[in-house]
Design a protein around this motif. Structure first.
Motif, short mmCIF file in Angstrom:
data_model
loop_
_atom_site.label_atom_id
_atom_site.label_comp_id
_atom_site.label_asym_id
_atom_site.label_seq_id
_atom_site.Cartn_x
_atom_site.Cartn_y
_atom_site.Cartn_z
N TRP A 1 32.40 35.76 43.22
CA TRP A 1 31.09 35.19 43.54
C TRP A 1 30.81 33.95 42.69
N GLN B 1 30.43 30.61 45.09
CA GLN B 1 29.11 30.01 45.29
C GLN B 1 29.09 28.52 44.98
N LEU C 1 23.31 29.77 42.67
CA LEU C 1 23.16 30.99 43.48
C LEU C 1 22.84 30.57 44.92
N TRP D 1 22.43 36.39 49.29
CA TRP D 1 21.88 37.46 48.46
C TRP D 1 20.48 37.81 48.95
N GLN E 1 27.80 43.86 45.48
CA GLN E 1 26.39 43.60 45.81
C GLN E 1 25.63 44.91 46.03
N GLU F 1 25.95 34.84 34.84
CA GLU F 1 25.96 34.75 36.30
C GLU F 1 25.78 36.13 36.92
N ARG F 2 26.17 37.17 36.22
CA ARG F 2 25.96 38.53 36.72
C ARG F 2 24.47 38.87 36.74
N SER G 1 22.80 37.44 39.63
CA SER G 1 23.05 38.22 40.84
C SER G 1 22.12 39.42 40.94
N CYS H 1 19.09 40.05 43.90
CA CYS H 1 18.92 41.28 44.68
C CYS H 1 17.53 41.88 44.52
#
Length: 400
Positions: A25, A29, A190, A195, A282, A309-310, A313, A317
């Motif tokens: 990801w 991205q 992102l 997402w 995801q 970056e996690r 994410s 969400c």
């Protein structure tokens, strides 16, 4: 040539060699975000000259890219860029992927190259691309490597523009060693359309996906810059201190203290099952209540301003994140959706705050991503600055 033109851009990354959801990801991205801006975008990866291909099925690192090639074909196809990637195997001199035959010509006519994480060599077909961008996603460790390894410094200086996830580099209070390169701030792009936020999960766990020890610690100027292992020691008692909250970690690294964590109340998961597919990953984030995580000791001790970056994410969400402050609180709004802590007491208080106003923090997390990590804004700004960048200054002196 400027950022408003339709540019031919080659993105270098780490997907074939690192076929796991998080890194995928991270790099994908950049490709999708630049494509959404209207650019002619291609993904290129190089084997390097060392055995560097990870196969999660065989649990080995060697020169065999067959698993990663199949993974990349499947993932890039589903993402809508299945014909836009190639892989150069330096061990055999062979090109793979649907764009294998086209890639030399693509590179010859490219306007911009973006070397994400700096883990691809600059082969002759890349050296004449006029704008060559290096994106440092591992501040402190990158700069120390440049200062200690002349070859790494020569590699870095072959780029024309320099960006770092260490957003505090050059600011007062940030002690990332100065390697003499003109770093500018950037952050994870992102792609919002990829997402979709999920309904709140108040019954879920505070979770994260992490490595205990990613690689060797670095030493410079009488200081040691360590991994997450050092910082996790401060928060191991979280399950005992936060009544009613559940904590779990998908934990890599064979040296990690799995049994000790379980004894302290953590649920420990196998990360391979959760990271073998980007969309399964995801689903795992969406099934969590929130993220709880520390950062590498090196990021924290230097007040680098790095942000995960996690974590972006999770927030995309619609999941709040309770994460250790690396100095990012001087660049990003904290307190709603993004809760920063500097010590265990602040971590406990942040978890209680998420519990107290959970739906609010879910909405705020997604809103923060839309305002500060939208790929269209992050990448447009990076291109604008890269195309106007000046050559780097002379290299600094020898190690102190």
């Amino acid at each position: 040539m400027d950022a408003n033109s339709r540019l031919r851009i080659v993105v270098l990354g780490y997907v074939v060699r690192g076929p796991l959801a998080g890194p995928t990801w991270h790099h994908l991205q950049h490709v999708l975000g630049l494509k959404d801006l209207g650019h002619d975008v291609w993904y290129l990866e190089d084997s390097t000259d060392e055995p560097f291909c990870y196969d999660p099925q065989r649990q080995v690192v060697d020169t065999d890219a067959s698993y990663g090639l199949a993974f990349t074909q499947r993932v890039f196809g589903r993402a809508g860029v299945g014909d836009r990637w190639a892989y150069h195997d330096a061990h055999t001199g062979t090109w793979y992927g649907p764009a294998a035959q086209r890639m030399p010509e693509v590179c010859r006519t490219a306007d911009v190259m973006i070397n994400v994480s700096g883990i691809n060599p600059l082969r002759p077909w890349l050296e004449r691309i006029p704008c060559r961008v290096l994106v440092d996603t591992d501040p402190v460790f990158t700069q120390v490597d440049h200062l200690q390894d002349p070859e790494r410094m020569r590699f870095a200086r072959a780029h024309t523009a320099f960006f770092s996830f260490g957003e505090s580099i050059g600011h007062s209070g940030c002690t990332v060693p100065d390697d003499g390169l003109p770093w500018q701030p950037t952050r994870q792009p992102l792609v919002l359309r990829c997402w979709q936020p999920a309904p709140p999960r108040p019954d879920g766990a505070f979770s994260t996906v992490m490595l205990w020890d990613s690689y060797d610690r670095r030493h410079w100027g009488g200081r040691t810059f360590g991994m997450k292992a050092e910082e996790m020691e401060h928060v191991l008692a979280m399950p005992q201190r936060c009544a009613g909250a559940r904590f779990e970690v998908a934990l890599g690294s064979p040296t990690a203290p799995h049994d000790r964590l379980r004894a302290l109340g953590w649920r420990v998961l196998d990360p391979i099952a959760l990271t073998s597919d980007p969309w399964v990953y995801q689903d795992y984030l969406r099934a969590s209540k929130a993220e709880f995580s520390v950062a590498k000791h090196g990021y924290v001790s230097t007040a680098s301003g790095w942000f995960s970056e996690r974590s972006v994410s999770y927030m995309a969400c619609g999941r709040p994140v309770v994460v250790q402050d690396t100095g990012f609180s001087r660049h990003l709004p904290v307190g709603d959706g993004l809760l920063a802590f500097r010590d265990p007491d602040e971590a406990v208080a942040a978890v209680a705050e998420v519990d107290a106003r959970y739906a609010h923090h879910c909405d705020a997390a997604r809103a923060l991503v839309e305002a500060h990590f939208d790929a269209r804004r992050v990448l447009a700004r990076l291109l604008d600055r890269a195309l106007g960048a000046q050559p780097p200054a002379e290299s600094p002196g020898a190690e102190p």
